[in-house]
Design a protein around this motif. Sequence first.
Motif, short mmCIF file in Angstrom:
data_model
loop_
_atom_site.label_atom_id
_atom_site.label_comp_id
_atom_site.label_asym_id
_atom_site.label_seq_id
_atom_site.Cartn_x
_atom_site.Cartn_y
_atom_site.Cartn_z
N MET A 1 0.84 -1.18 0.00
CA MET A 1 0.00 0.00 0.00
C MET A 1 0.88 1.24 0.00
O MET A 1 1.86 1.32 0.73
CB MET A 1 -0.89 -0.01 1.24
CG MET A 1 -1.83 1.13 1.34
SD MET A 1 -3.06 0.97 0.05
CE MET A 1 -4.20 2.17 0.52
N ILE A 2 0.53 2.21 -0.80
CA ILE A 2 1.29 3.45 -0.87
C ILE A 2 0.90 4.34 0.30
O ILE A 2 -0.28 4.55 0.57
CB ILE A 2 1.03 4.19 -2.19
CG1 ILE A 2 1.57 3.35 -3.36
CG2 ILE A 2 1.66 5.57 -2.19
CD1 ILE A 2 1.21 3.90 -4.70
N GLY A 3 1.89 4.87 1.01
CA GLY A 3 1.65 5.78 2.11
C GLY A 3 1.45 7.21 1.63
O GLY A 3 0.54 7.90 2.04
N TYR A 4 2.34 7.65 0.70
CA TYR A 4 2.20 8.98 0.11
C TYR A 4 3.11 9.08 -1.11
O TYR A 4 4.02 8.27 -1.30
CB TYR A 4 2.53 10.09 1.11
CG TYR A 4 3.95 10.11 1.61
CD1 TYR A 4 4.95 10.82 0.94
CD2 TYR A 4 4.30 9.42 2.76
CE1 TYR A 4 6.25 10.83 1.41
CE2 TYR A 4 5.59 9.44 3.23
CZ TYR A 4 6.57 10.13 2.55
OH TYR A 4 7.86 10.14 3.02
N VAL A 5 2.85 10.06 -1.93
CA VAL A 5 3.65 10.37 -3.11
C VAL A 5 4.06 11.83 -2.99
O VAL A 5 3.24 12.68 -2.66
CB VAL A 5 2.84 10.16 -4.41
CG1 VAL A 5 3.61 10.66 -5.62
CG2 VAL A 5 2.45 8.71 -4.58
N GLY A 48 -1.43 9.83 0.91
CA GLY A 48 -1.35 11.28 0.81
C GLY A 48 -0.56 11.70 -0.42
O GLY A 48 0.08 10.88 -1.09
N PHE A 49 -0.60 12.98 -0.71
CA PHE A 49 0.10 13.55 -1.85
C PHE A 49 0.76 14.84 -1.40
O PHE A 49 0.17 15.60 -0.63
CB PHE A 49 -0.90 13.84 -2.98
CG PHE A 49 -0.27 14.51 -4.15
CD1 PHE A 49 0.42 13.75 -5.09
CD2 PHE A 49 -0.34 15.87 -4.32
CE1 PHE A 49 1.04 14.36 -6.17
CE2 PHE A 49 0.26 16.49 -5.40
CZ PHE A 49 0.94 15.74 -6.33
N SER A 50 1.99 15.08 -1.84
CA SER A 50 2.65 16.31 -1.44
C SER A 50 3.55 16.84 -2.56
O SER A 50 3.93 16.11 -3.47
CB SER A 50 3.48 16.11 -0.17
OG SER A 50 4.49 15.14 -0.37
N VAL A 51 3.85 18.14 -2.46
CA VAL A 51 4.86 18.78 -3.31
C VAL A 51 5.88 19.40 -2.38
O VAL A 51 5.54 19.86 -1.28
CB VAL A 51 4.26 19.84 -4.27
CG1 VAL A 51 3.41 19.18 -5.33
CG2 VAL A 51 3.48 20.90 -3.53
#
Length: 122
Positions: A1-5, A48-51
Motif C-alpha cells: 500500500m502506498i503511504g504517500y507520493v 497522501g500527496f505532497s509537493v
Amino acid sequence: MIGYVTLGTNDLKKAGAFYDKIGAELGIGRFIESDRLIAWSGPGGGAGFSVALPYDGKPMTVGNGVMAAFAAKDKAQVDRIHKLALSLGGSCEGLPGERMKGFYAAYFRDPEGNKLNAFVMG
C-alpha cells in the motif's frame, strides 16, 4: 500500500494553488504545510500527496517514467480533473478515455512538467 507520493517543485506557492484546486475536486485538503512542503489527504487518512522544494536545494527536474495517479469516483470526475488541470496551466498527455477494459484515465502534466493522471476502475 502506498503511504504517500511527493513530487518536486521549484515554486511552492504556484504548485500549492494548482493542487489545491485538483484536491478540492477530489475532496482532499491540505494537512501539512511548511516553508518547503505542502501535503494533502482526505478524510480517514489513506495515501497522501505532497509537493516539496528539493531537499538538496538544487532545481527540481521531472523524472522520466515517474507519475502520480489520483483515484477518481467516476468517469465524469476524471473528465473534470483533466479539464481543470489544463485550465490551471497544465498540459495534456492523453485525453480522457478507456485505456483497457475497466480502466478509464486521463493524463496531464502540472505547470512544472510532473506527469499525473486521474483514473477510475470498473
